[in-house]
Design a protein around this motif. Structure first.
Motif, PDB file in Angstrom:
ATOM      1  N   VAL A   8       0.860  -1.183   0.000  1.00 27.70           N
ATOM      2  CA  VAL A   8       0.000   0.000   0.000  1.00 27.70           C
ATOM      3  C   VAL A   8       0.893   1.228   0.000  1.00 27.70           C
ATOM      4  CG1 VAL A   8      -1.607   1.377   1.384  1.00 27.70           C
ATOM      5  CG2 VAL A   8      -1.996  -1.078   1.089  1.00 27.70           C
ATOM      6  N   ALA A   9       0.672   2.104  -0.963  1.00 28.48           N
ATOM      7  CA  ALA A   9       1.402   3.364  -1.029  1.00 28.48           C
ATOM      8  C   ALA A   9       0.790   4.335  -0.028  1.00 28.48           C
ATOM      9  CB  ALA A   9       1.339   3.952  -2.441  1.00 28.48           C
ATOM     10  N   VAL A  10       1.624   4.956   0.768  1.00 29.84           N
ATOM     11  CA  VAL A  10       1.159   5.935   1.741  1.00 29.84           C
ATOM     12  C   VAL A  10       1.813   7.274   1.422  1.00 29.84           C
ATOM     13  CG1 VAL A  10       1.092   6.595   4.178  1.00 29.84           C
ATOM     14  CG2 VAL A  10       0.765   4.193   3.531  1.00 29.84           C
ATOM     15  N   TYR A  11       0.972   8.256   1.121  1.00 24.11           N
ATOM     16  CA  TYR A  11       1.441   9.606   0.823  1.00 24.11           C
ATOM     17  C   TYR A  11       1.252  10.462   2.071  1.00 24.11           C
ATOM     18  CZ  TYR A  11       0.617   7.768  -3.875  1.00 24.11           C
ATOM     19  OH  TYR A  11       0.600   6.980  -5.011  1.00 24.11           O
ATOM     20  N   CYS A  12       2.281  11.212   2.451  1.00 22.99           N
ATOM     21  CA  CYS A  12       2.164  11.996   3.677  1.00 22.99           C
ATOM     22  C   CYS A  12       3.301  13.006   3.785  1.00 22.99           C
ATOM     23  CB  CYS A  12       2.139  11.081   4.896  1.00 22.99           C
ATOM     24  SG  CYS A  12       3.561   9.975   5.038  1.00 22.99           S
ATOM     25  N   SER A  13       3.207  13.821   4.821  1.00 24.34           N
ATOM     26  CA  SER A  13       4.134  14.917   5.044  1.00 24.34           C
ATOM     27  C   SER A  13       5.502  14.451   5.535  1.00 24.34           C
ATOM     28  CB  SER A  13       3.531  15.871   6.079  1.00 24.34           C
ATOM     29  OG  SER A  13       4.448  16.874   6.442  1.00 24.34           O
ATOM     30  N   SER A  14       6.513  15.241   5.217  1.00 22.16           N
ATOM     31  CA  SER A  14       7.847  15.016   5.774  1.00 22.16           C
ATOM     32  C   SER A  14       8.172  16.067   6.836  1.00 22.16           C
ATOM     33  CB  SER A  14       8.903  15.053   4.663  1.00 22.16           C
ATOM     34  OG  SER A  14       8.900  16.320   4.032  1.00 22.16           O
ATOM     35  N   SER A  15       7.171  16.846   7.231  1.00 24.96           N
ATOM     36  CA  SER A  15       7.397  17.907   8.217  1.00 24.96           C
ATOM     37  C   SER A  15       7.587  17.333   9.617  1.00 24.96           C
ATOM     38  CB  SER A  15       6.216  18.880   8.226  1.00 24.96           C
ATOM     39  OG  SER A  15       6.373  19.838   9.264  1.00 24.96           O
ATOM     40  N   ASP A  16       8.456  17.986  10.392  1.00 29.31           N
ATOM     41  CA  ASP A  16       8.674  17.563  11.778  1.00 29.31           C
ATOM     42  C   ASP A  16       8.115  18.595  12.762  1.00 29.31           C
ATOM     43  OD1 ASP A  16      10.467  19.592  11.373  1.00 29.31           O
ATOM     44  OD2 ASP A  16      12.218  18.516  12.121  1.00 29.31           O
ATOM     45  N   ARG A  17       7.123  19.377  12.321  1.00 29.45           N
ATOM     46  CA  ARG A  17       6.567  20.434  13.174  1.00 29.45           C
ATOM     47  C   ARG A  17       5.058  20.303  13.347  1.00 29.45           C
ATOM     48  NH1 ARG A  17       8.295  25.591  10.026  1.00 29.45           N
ATOM     49  NH2 ARG A  17       7.672  24.220   8.323  1.00 29.45           N
ATOM     50  N   GLY A  43       7.577   7.344   0.583  1.00 31.78           N
ATOM     51  CA  GLY A  43       8.653   8.119  -0.020  1.00 31.78           C
ATOM     52  C   GLY A  43       9.998   7.926   0.635  1.00 31.78           C
ATOM     53  N   GLY A  44      10.052   7.094   1.686  1.00 31.48           N
ATOM     54  CA  GLY A  44      11.335   6.705   2.257  1.00 31.48           C
ATOM     55  C   GLY A  44      12.042   7.751   3.092  1.00 31.48           C
ATOM     56  N   GLY A  45      11.354   8.840   3.424  1.00 35.18           N
ATOM     57  CA  GLY A  45      12.004   9.919   4.153  1.00 35.18           C
ATOM     58  C   GLY A  45      12.279   9.605   5.612  1.00 35.18           C
ATOM     59  N   ARG A  46      13.267  10.292   6.158  1.00 32.54           N
ATOM     60  CA  ARG A  46      13.686  10.063   7.541  1.00 32.54           C
ATOM     61  C   ARG A  46      13.004  10.993   8.534  1.00 32.54           C
ATOM     62  NH1 ARG A  46      19.422   9.767   7.455  1.00 32.54           N
ATOM     63  NH2 ARG A  46      19.316   9.787   9.725  1.00 32.54           N
ATOM     64  N   MET A  47      12.075  11.827   8.053  1.00 33.31           N
ATOM     65  CA  MET A  47      11.422  12.798   8.928  1.00 33.31           C
ATOM     66  C   MET A  47       9.908  12.759   8.732  1.00 33.31           C
ATOM     67  SD  MET A  47      14.042  16.020   8.424  1.00 33.31           S
ATOM     68  CE  MET A  47      13.067  17.078   9.499  1.00 33.31           C
ATOM     69  N   GLY A  48       9.208  13.397   9.639  1.00 35.09           N
ATOM     70  CA  GLY A  48       7.782  13.629   9.503  1.00 35.09           C
ATOM     71  C   GLY A  48       6.928  12.384   9.573  1.00 35.09           C
ATOM     72  N   MET A  50       6.256  10.425   7.165  1.00 35.59           N
ATOM     73  CA  MET A  50       6.895   9.316   6.451  1.00 35.59           C
ATOM     74  C   MET A  50       7.695   8.457   7.423  1.00 35.59           C
ATOM     75  SD  MET A  50       8.270  10.233   2.648  1.00 35.59           S
ATOM     76  CE  MET A  50       8.429  12.001   2.704  1.00 35.59           C
ATOM     77  N   ALA A  51       8.482   9.103   8.269  1.00 36.09           N
ATOM     78  CA  ALA A  51       9.280   8.361   9.240  1.00 36.09           C
ATOM     79  C   ALA A  51       8.384   7.648  10.244  1.00 36.09           C
ATOM     80  CB  ALA A  51      10.238   9.307   9.966  1.00 36.09           C
ATOM     81  N   SER A  52       7.298   8.304  10.673  1.00 40.25           N
ATOM     82  CA  SER A  52       6.401   7.686  11.651  1.00 40.25           C
ATOM     83  C   SER A  52       5.726   6.447  11.082  1.00 40.25           C
ATOM     84  CB  SER A  52       5.337   8.694  12.107  1.00 40.25           C
ATOM     85  OG  SER A  52       5.927   9.735  12.853  1.00 40.25           O
ATOM     86  N   SER A  53       5.282   6.518   9.825  1.00 38.80           N
ATOM     87  CA  SER A  53       4.646   5.346   9.225  1.00 38.80           C
ATOM     88  C   SER A  53       5.658   4.209   9.080  1.00 38.80           C
ATOM     89  CB  SER A  53       4.009   5.693   7.874  1.00 38.80           C
ATOM     90  OG  SER A  53       4.974   6.077   6.914  1.00 38.80           O
ATOM     91  N   THR A  54       6.874   4.553   8.687  1.00 39.39           N
ATOM     92  CA  THR A  54       7.939   3.554   8.584  1.00 39.39           C
ATOM     93  C   THR A  54       8.211   2.915   9.934  1.00 39.39           C
ATOM     94  OG1 THR A  54       8.994   4.608   6.674  1.00 39.39           O
ATOM     95  CG2 THR A  54      10.392   3.234   8.064  1.00 39.39           C
ATOM     96  N   ASP A  55       8.364   3.743  10.959  1.00 34.96           N
ATOM     97  CA  ASP A  55       8.648   3.231  12.295  1.00 34.96           C
ATOM     98  C   ASP A  55       7.536   2.309  12.786  1.00 34.96           C
ATOM     99  OD1 ASP A  55      11.020   4.653  12.337  1.00 34.96           O
ATOM    100  OD2 ASP A  55      10.194   6.323  13.497  1.00 34.96           O
ATOM    101  N   GLY A  56       6.277   2.708  12.546  1.00 31.06           N
ATOM    102  CA  GLY A  56       5.158   1.882  12.984  1.00 31.06           C
ATOM    103  C   GLY A  56       5.163   0.514  12.341  1.00 31.06           C
TER     104      GLY A  56
END
Length: 197
Positions: A8-17, A43-48, A50-56
């Motif tokens: 499943v593709a997940v589109y989301c923010s990379s913002s950390d604020r 999108g594989g990002g290390r922030m925002g 994207m990072a939270s979905s990856t971590d989960g």
């Protein structure tokens, strides 16, 4: 490890604020996909978010495939824990790759980049270039005004009759979003494929 299973593709923010509820939602989506044995593609990002979905997903023992254009990898923007990293030459190929590997997509709250990805999938669904479901996860009413505007666009006949119900679904919780995206898109009657328009 690499996997050929559709995710499943997940589109989301990379913002950390952002407010904590947005990160919690993204982490829950990743976890729920993992618990259902479905790879997360983002999108594989290390922030925002994207990072939270990856971590989960990773915390629940899931698979995460990050798709990044080369310039982002060169800048070290990738999450270090990704199960698999795919490098694309540009942003366009990134979106094409994510869509091609997915059985459906979820749009979490995000900014301009997320909107662009979401609307491209909506357009592809209308043109029957993408057949998986798109779920808009309306966390804390984030998309209320956009959905209101899309209803206005529909009421002014800039969409085909019944388009909103055919092209996207709306969830309010991570649980609803994952349940909806794993439900086949053809469970919604689609008059486009019946030649009515």
């Amino acid at each position: 490890m690499p996997t050929d299973k559709k995710g499943v593709a997940v589109y989301c923010s990379s913002s950390d604020r952002l407010a904590a509820a947005y990160y919690d939602c993204a982490r829950a989506v990743g976890r729920l996909l993992a618990e259902n044995g479905v790879p997360l593609i983002n999108g594989g990002g290390r922030m925002g978010l994207m990072a939270s979905s990856t971590d989960g997903a990773l915390e629940a023992g899931g698979t995460v495939i990050g798709v990044l254009p080369k310039f982002m990898l060169d800048r070290g923007w990738n999450h270090p824990g990704l199960t698999r990293t795919i490098c694309t030459p540009d942003m366009h190929r990134r979106k094409e790759t994510m869509a091609g590997m997915s059985l459906g997509a979820i749009a979490l709250p995000g900014g301009i980049g997320t909107f662009e990805e979401m609307f491209e999938i909506i357009t592809w669904r209308q043109l029957e270039l993408y057949t998986g479901p798109l779920v808009i996860c309306n966390t804390m009413g984030f998309y209320d005004k956009l959905l209101e505007f899309l209803a206005h666009v529909d009421s002014e006949h800039f969409m085909r009759p019944g388009a909103p119900a055919k092209l996207w679904r709306v969830a309010t919780t991570p649980e609803e979003a994952v349940a909806m995206v794993l439900q086949p898109a053809d469970t919604i009657v689609d008059d486009y494929t019946k030649g009515k328009f």
